[in-house]
Design a protein around this motif. Sequence first.
Motif, PDB file in Angstrom:
ATOM      1  N   ARG A  50      38.686  78.364  67.436  1.00 46.66           N
ATOM      2  CA  ARG A  50      39.675  78.397  68.521  1.00 46.66           C
ATOM      3  C   ARG A  50      39.103  77.943  69.856  1.00 46.66           C
ATOM      4  O   ARG A  50      39.550  78.369  70.916  1.00 46.66           O
ATOM      5  N   GLY A  51      38.097  77.088  69.834  1.00 49.73           N
ATOM      6  CA  GLY A  51      37.471  76.657  71.069  1.00 49.73           C
ATOM      7  C   GLY A  51      38.247  75.542  71.756  1.00 49.73           C
ATOM      8  O   GLY A  51      38.971  74.769  71.130  1.00 49.73           O
ATOM      9  N   GLU A  52      38.065  75.455  73.071  1.00 47.07           N
ATOM     10  CA  GLU A  52      38.702  74.373  73.821  1.00 47.07           C
ATOM     11  C   GLU A  52      38.123  73.025  73.416  1.00 47.07           C
ATOM     12  O   GLU A  52      38.839  72.028  73.336  1.00 47.07           O
ATOM     13  N   ASN A  53      36.818  73.000  73.175  1.00 48.14           N
ATOM     14  CA  ASN A  53      36.167  71.809  72.662  1.00 48.14           C
ATOM     15  C   ASN A  53      35.838  72.039  71.190  1.00 48.14           C
ATOM     16  O   ASN A  53      35.471  73.152  70.800  1.00 48.14           O
ATOM     17  N   VAL A  54      35.948  70.996  70.398  1.00 48.34           N
ATOM     18  CA  VAL A  54      35.660  71.124  68.971  1.00 48.34           C
ATOM     19  C   VAL A  54      34.698  70.009  68.565  1.00 48.34           C
ATOM     20  O   VAL A  54      34.641  68.958  69.196  1.00 48.34           O
ATOM     21  N   GLU A  59      38.115  67.277  65.000  1.00 46.03           N
ATOM     22  CA  GLU A  59      39.116  66.662  65.873  1.00 46.03           C
ATOM     23  C   GLU A  59      40.232  66.048  65.024  1.00 46.03           C
ATOM     24  O   GLU A  59      40.523  64.851  65.073  1.00 46.03           O
ATOM     25  N   ARG A  60      40.875  66.898  64.244  1.00 51.27           N
ATOM     26  CA  ARG A  60      41.887  66.418  63.293  1.00 51.27           C
ATOM     27  C   ARG A  60      43.133  65.907  63.987  1.00 51.27           C
ATOM     28  O   ARG A  60      43.737  64.935  63.538  1.00 51.27           O
ATOM     29  N   LEU A  61      43.536  66.569  65.074  1.00 56.01           N
ATOM     30  CA  LEU A  61      44.742  66.115  65.761  1.00 56.01           C
ATOM     31  C   LEU A  61      44.504  64.746  66.392  1.00 56.01           C
ATOM     32  O   LEU A  61      45.370  63.869  66.347  1.00 56.01           O
ATOM     33  N   THR A  68      44.235  63.124  72.462  1.00 52.83           N
ATOM     34  CA  THR A  68      42.973  63.794  72.742  1.00 52.83           C
ATOM     35  C   THR A  68      43.097  64.995  73.660  1.00 52.83           C
ATOM     36  O   THR A  68      42.095  65.510  74.147  1.00 52.83           O
ATOM     37  N   GLY A  69      44.307  65.466  73.923  1.00 58.95           N
ATOM     38  CA  GLY A  69      44.469  66.638  74.770  1.00 58.95           C
ATOM     39  C   GLY A  69      43.859  67.881  74.140  1.00 58.95           C
ATOM     40  O   GLY A  69      43.598  67.936  72.936  1.00 58.95           O
ATOM     41  N   SER A  70      43.640  68.904  74.965  1.00 54.53           N
ATOM     42  CA  SER A  70      42.964  70.121  74.501  1.00 54.53           C
ATOM     43  C   SER A  70      43.915  71.129  73.880  1.00 54.53           C
ATOM     44  O   SER A  70      43.483  72.207  73.459  1.00 54.53           O
TER      45      SER A  70
END
Length: 609
Positions: A50-54, A59-61, A68-70
């Motif tokens: 559940r991190g803001e950065n992955v 980065e599946r989305l 690329t939004g958070s």
Amino acid sequence: MLNNDSTTQLQHFNDKTDPSTVAPRLSAVRKAMANANVDAFLVPRDDAHRGENVPEGDERLAYIASFTGSAGYAIITQDRAALCVDGRYTIQAPAQTDTDAMEIIEMKPNAASAWLIDALPAGAKVGFDGWLHTPNAIKALRSALSSADIELIECANLVDETWANRPKPPTSKIFTLPIEQTGKSATDKIADLANKIKERGADTIVLTLPESFCWLFNIRGSDIPNTPVTLGFATVEQSGAAKLYVQPEKITDLLKNELGDAISLHPIKKLEADLAALSKGKTIWLDGNTCPSKLANIVLDADGKLIKDPDPVLRTKSLKNAVEINGMKSAQRLDSAAMAKFLSWFDEEAPKGELTEIEIVKHLEQIRRQANSFVDISFETISGSGANGAMCHYRVTENSDRRLVPGELMLVDSGGQYLDGTTDITRTMATGPATPEQKRDFTLVLKGMIALSLAQFPKGTTGVQLDVLARQFLWAQGLDYDHGTGHGVGAFLGVHEGPCGVSKKNTSPLELGNIISNEPGYYIEGGYGIRIENLLVVIESPHSTEKTPFYTFETITFTPIDTRLIDKSLMTNNEISWLNDYHEKCNEMASSQLDDKSKAWLADATKAI
């Protein structure tokens, strides 16, 4: 530890999006859906932590939707697809994805269920990866879909199955922080948590948020950009027994020696079996809003009982102790010098009409790296000139990079990760004569920032109650901004930290030791963006009494605010006094760290108005 190598650029400007990839990747997932016998598949922005950065491999989305939004998620059916985003990304999302292949919908409560009910017939099956969704979210979605006879079922991750050359999980080494930096030992923190577990009637708590167990165990890592954490999971039992589950490659002999007997280290692949064994006839505490539903199901399948209360470490770590606060102030002091050097350079170069957004980012990063304790940037710098500044989460790329035109407003939102603490600051700068409209808008934003800075409030006051202070002057002119006013900030951890914050939605009480941002703004699409941001720490108010405790804020960010953009006629004497006092402190804070040229610039930039 992260490597502060001055030859390596931390922020990159390659365009991570390519709308032409969306349609073929959707087609591949649809074939996998048919094989898995599901009629739709959910693709969240989140990873298992559940991190803001992955990490890149999570980065599946971005992979499937070229977005690329958070925050956000995608929903895929055999003949339709949707990308759901919030107000921060209403400009960015359609610019990045293929709008012929994906509809853009607003992220509201029940948006996913409403779209699925419209897109699917009764009897349809919707697949999801249990590692990427929380128990509470799945429960709510399942309930909403059941009314239309649509079934929600756990399945393999169909994006992963179709992702060729998917990056492998990170394996950066874990390092520890000394008590001189944390203010409290891991042993004492674990003991405090064990007492909370006992009080709540649980046997074991499972921590799935890396920032929680990294703070608890006084460890850090570099598995993801900008946030110094290691990815993994942790368990703490009522007895105080603590286990950390990570990739074995991250563990060094030094780490084993420094952790000693307080924390045992285990390969991440053992988590499921160990949790099943811990759950038999026991009560397990998992945060229902952040943990993977996969783990909750393991507990229930082992005949365990679940407590789905919030992760208690979130609140505890947000209450910074004196050592952490002093460290944060030290980091802001270093940043004040870096920003003064940067703004001095910017003021000299901007009128020439040769600066680009990327050059601005690179120069600021190199200045920050001059500090020995600098570790990383705390997020990708937002460097928005003119109309690009109106996108509040704008990320400059080689394709979007533009040359700054003298006379435009320039918005730079940036921060650093120093060993002592984390910084986050936004300044909007003039590059030539400002228009009356620009000055009015800037001054209204500044007035709101000052009002929040000066707030006095009783114990128990929440962020939603304070939010109007920052918006009141914009509201009086029929203006507003579509983001929160402030977020919590971690101590050499995530630049965005809960549960505290100031927004139209945050109902968490502000408490002593909380550190939050104060960043009202205003944006005109196609025109310009304005944001001014400082960090504040919650302290006891001089008006506080034992009977009625009162709090206020101490500003800990010290960088000049561009007085060329101020319409002084709109400001009160009290606001002018605050600004002049603030600028005097800015000069005191940074001057001794500067060369003569930057020192002279700072003295001029902080002159009283």
